[in-house]
Design a protein around this motif. Sequence first.
Motif, PDB file in Angstrom:
ATOM      1  N   ALA A 114       0.831  -1.209   0.000  1.00 24.08           N
ATOM      2  CA  ALA A 114       0.000   0.000   0.000  1.00 24.08           C
ATOM      3  C   ALA A 114       0.864   1.258   0.000  1.00 24.08           C
ATOM      4  N   SER A 115       1.940   1.253   0.774  1.00 19.99           N
ATOM      5  CA  SER A 115       2.812   2.433   0.821  1.00 19.99           C
ATOM      6  C   SER A 115       3.485   2.668  -0.520  1.00 19.99           C
ATOM      7  N   THR A 116       3.947   1.598  -1.152  1.00 16.73           N
ATOM      8  CA  THR A 116       4.586   1.735  -2.463  1.00 16.73           C
ATOM      9  C   THR A 116       3.616   2.330  -3.478  1.00 16.73           C
ATOM     10  N   ILE A 117       2.370   1.852  -3.466  1.00 18.98           N
ATOM     11  CA  ILE A 117       1.357   2.392  -4.378  1.00 18.98           C
ATOM     12  C   ILE A 117       1.090   3.854  -4.053  1.00 18.98           C
ATOM     13  N   ALA A 118       0.960   4.186  -2.762  1.00 15.69           N
ATOM     14  CA  ALA A 118       0.685   5.569  -2.356  1.00 15.69           C
ATOM     15  C   ALA A 118       1.795   6.504  -2.816  1.00 15.69           C
ATOM     16  N   HIS A 119       3.043   6.099  -2.634  1.00 13.38           N
ATOM     17  CA  HIS A 119       4.167   6.964  -2.993  1.00 13.38           C
ATOM     18  C   HIS A 119       4.254   7.157  -4.502  1.00 13.38           C
ATOM     19  N   ASN A 120       4.029   6.083  -5.258  1.00 13.96           N
ATOM     20  CA  ASN A 120       4.135   6.195  -6.709  1.00 13.96           C
ATOM     21  C   ASN A 120       2.962   6.948  -7.321  1.00 13.96           C
ATOM     22  N   VAL A 121       1.770   6.814  -6.725  1.00 16.14           N
ATOM     23  CA  VAL A 121       0.629   7.604  -7.203  1.00 16.14           C
ATOM     24  C   VAL A 121       0.870   9.080  -6.898  1.00 16.14           C
ATOM     25  N   SER A 122       1.450   9.375  -5.752  1.00 19.81           N
ATOM     26  CA  SER A 122       1.788  10.760  -5.416  1.00 19.81           C
ATOM     27  C   SER A 122       2.752  11.340  -6.444  1.00 19.81           C
ATOM     28  N   TRP A 123       3.756  10.558  -6.812  1.00 15.05           N
ATOM     29  CA  TRP A 123       4.711  10.981  -7.833  1.00 15.05           C
ATOM     30  C   TRP A 123       3.993  11.263  -9.154  1.00 15.05           C
ATOM     31  N   SER A 124       3.079  10.360  -9.513  1.00 13.11           N
ATOM     32  CA  SER A 124       2.336  10.534 -10.773  1.00 13.11           C
ATOM     33  C   SER A 124       1.514  11.817 -10.757  1.00 13.11           C
ATOM     34  N   ILE A 125       0.841  12.097  -9.637  1.00 15.88           N
ATOM     35  CA  ILE A 125       0.027  13.313  -9.543  1.00 15.88           C
ATOM     36  C   ILE A 125       0.902  14.555  -9.706  1.00 15.88           C
ATOM     37  N   SER A 126       2.048  14.549  -9.045  1.00 13.87           N
ATOM     38  CA  SER A 126       2.921  15.734  -9.077  1.00 13.87           C
ATOM     39  C   SER A 126       3.546  15.953 -10.446  1.00 13.87           C
ATOM     40  N   LEU A 178       2.424  14.426 -13.549  1.00 12.93           N
ATOM     41  CA  LEU A 178       1.437  14.498 -14.632  1.00 12.93           C
ATOM     42  C   LEU A 178       0.727  15.848 -14.668  1.00 12.93           C
ATOM     43  N   PHE A 179       0.377  16.361 -13.490  1.00 15.96           N
ATOM     44  CA  PHE A 179      -0.459  17.556 -13.416  1.00 15.96           C
ATOM     45  C   PHE A 179       0.311  18.790 -12.953  1.00 15.96           C
ATOM     46  N   GLN A 180       1.621  18.638 -12.714  1.00 11.74           N
ATOM     47  CA  GLN A 180       2.437  19.761 -12.224  1.00 11.74           C
ATOM     48  C   GLN A 180       1.758  20.411 -11.029  1.00 11.74           C
ATOM     49  N   SER A 181       1.263  19.570 -10.132  1.00 13.73           N
ATOM     50  CA  SER A 181       0.488  20.031  -8.982  1.00 13.73           C
ATOM     51  C   SER A 181       1.227  19.686  -7.698  1.00 13.73           C
ATOM     52  N   GLU A 182       1.188  20.600  -6.730  1.00 14.43           N
ATOM     53  CA  GLU A 182       1.882  20.363  -5.470  1.00 14.43           C
ATOM     54  C   GLU A 182       1.215  19.226  -4.688  1.00 14.43           C
ATOM     55  N   VAL A 183       2.041  18.302  -4.222  1.00 17.50           N
ATOM     56  CA  VAL A 183       1.565  17.149  -3.456  1.00 17.50           C
ATOM     57  C   VAL A 183       2.388  17.034  -2.182  1.00 17.50           C
ATOM     58  N   VAL A 184       1.703  16.801  -1.062  1.00 26.24           N
ATOM     59  CA  VAL A 184       2.360  16.518   0.216  1.00 26.24           C
ATOM     60  C   VAL A 184       2.024  15.088   0.612  1.00 26.24           C
TER      61      VAL A 184
END
Length: 426
Positions: free
Chosen positions: A177-189, A191-197
């Motif tokens: 779950a953590s690996t998926i969460a971290h990689n999805v966060s990377w994708s959001i940041s 793909l969308f040039q959007s700030e992610v915490v």
Amino acid sequence: MSDAAFSEELHIEPDESPADVAALSEVRPVPRISIQAFCETEGVAAPISRMADDRRMAKAQTRVYMGGIPAAVEFYQGAPTPNLIVVETTASLEELFRDLNNLAEVCDPSTKVVIVGHQNDVALYRELIRNGISEYMVAPVSIADLMNVVGTLFVDPEAEPLGKSIAFVGAKGGVGASTIAHNVSWSISTLFQSEVVIADMDLPFGTANINFDQDPAQGIAEAVFSSDRIDEVYLDRLLATCAEHLSLLAAPSMLDKVYDFDTEAFTQLIDVAQRTAPCVVLDVPHSWNGWTRMTLERADEVVIVAAPELANLRNAKNLIDTLKKLRPNDSEPRLVLNQVGTPKRPEITPDDFAEPLGVEPLAVIPFDAQLFGTAANNGRMLAETDAGSPVVASLSNIAHVVTGRGVVREKPKSGLQGILSKLKKK
């Protein structure tokens, strides 16, 4: 009668329509206020009672009583008035204004009053507004209608929009779950040039710092143990930069102390984080206590990651059923099946896994020891390791869906049907 008792007496069905769920997704959390409602019909009392249980109303205190305006007048002769009074009326115009005059005599000047009536009359609406009524609503009313009115009255219109909180949790330990969460966060940041915490909430055993090859001196522990002083400036000092648009609140990953938290321990931190970034990803550990339950209950989106075996199925079923009850006015939790096709492991097929849950998998991610192992050992994201991998495409799809930027892609067609479909597109 309390709202909880009233709901039990009516046997209220909590599920809202898809339109209401979509409308509620745009509603901001309500501040710490008191609301008391005096209704005449069950049709109006029921949605107010359900509104009181909504996660966006967590800070507000809401009570529902029967009896309409006359009951409110009698009640406030011996009790202080709250921030907001909601009254339902089926009275004639003459009776309504007489009752409102009586209510004004026992009502504090700062208290706002919302009327739910049964007459769709523009002239009546204007007269009520002219006489100091905050809003007039025509029955029947939905939770979305009510929450929008409350938000309009008490949420600062000049306030910055809140970021979206997305919680990832494993149905069982070790499912990635953590690996998926971290990689999805990377994708959001990216793909969308959007700030992610990213908030790594597994303080003793968190892996976000390893996955991002970070070793910050401070992180989420300082924020939680100093929750009384946490604000945007202090939070910014604790964040470690992972990429241009990606920041991390790292877990200490040390066992020099125990991490026992009360139910509200992370609430202030998450509130502040949502004011600083458009997207906050919560990496929730696989445990069940007051604060993990509260985190999952109040998140805007919940993603459950599971492996295709029996214990995961049981746990995922329990999580989904519980979260549906805790979040009756929100979209149902998302499901990601991970580590599918692990060699020599008997597995439940994705269709058989999803059927008892009543939830279609958002993604089915195959077991790929080479890709995941290489990325983890190098402190890199999967997209940095192999951008062309189908796994990376699945993570991109998850990023689109949980941020509201897209829909779940159709399952790929197989055999001759799939080939013909591709030829038609050409």
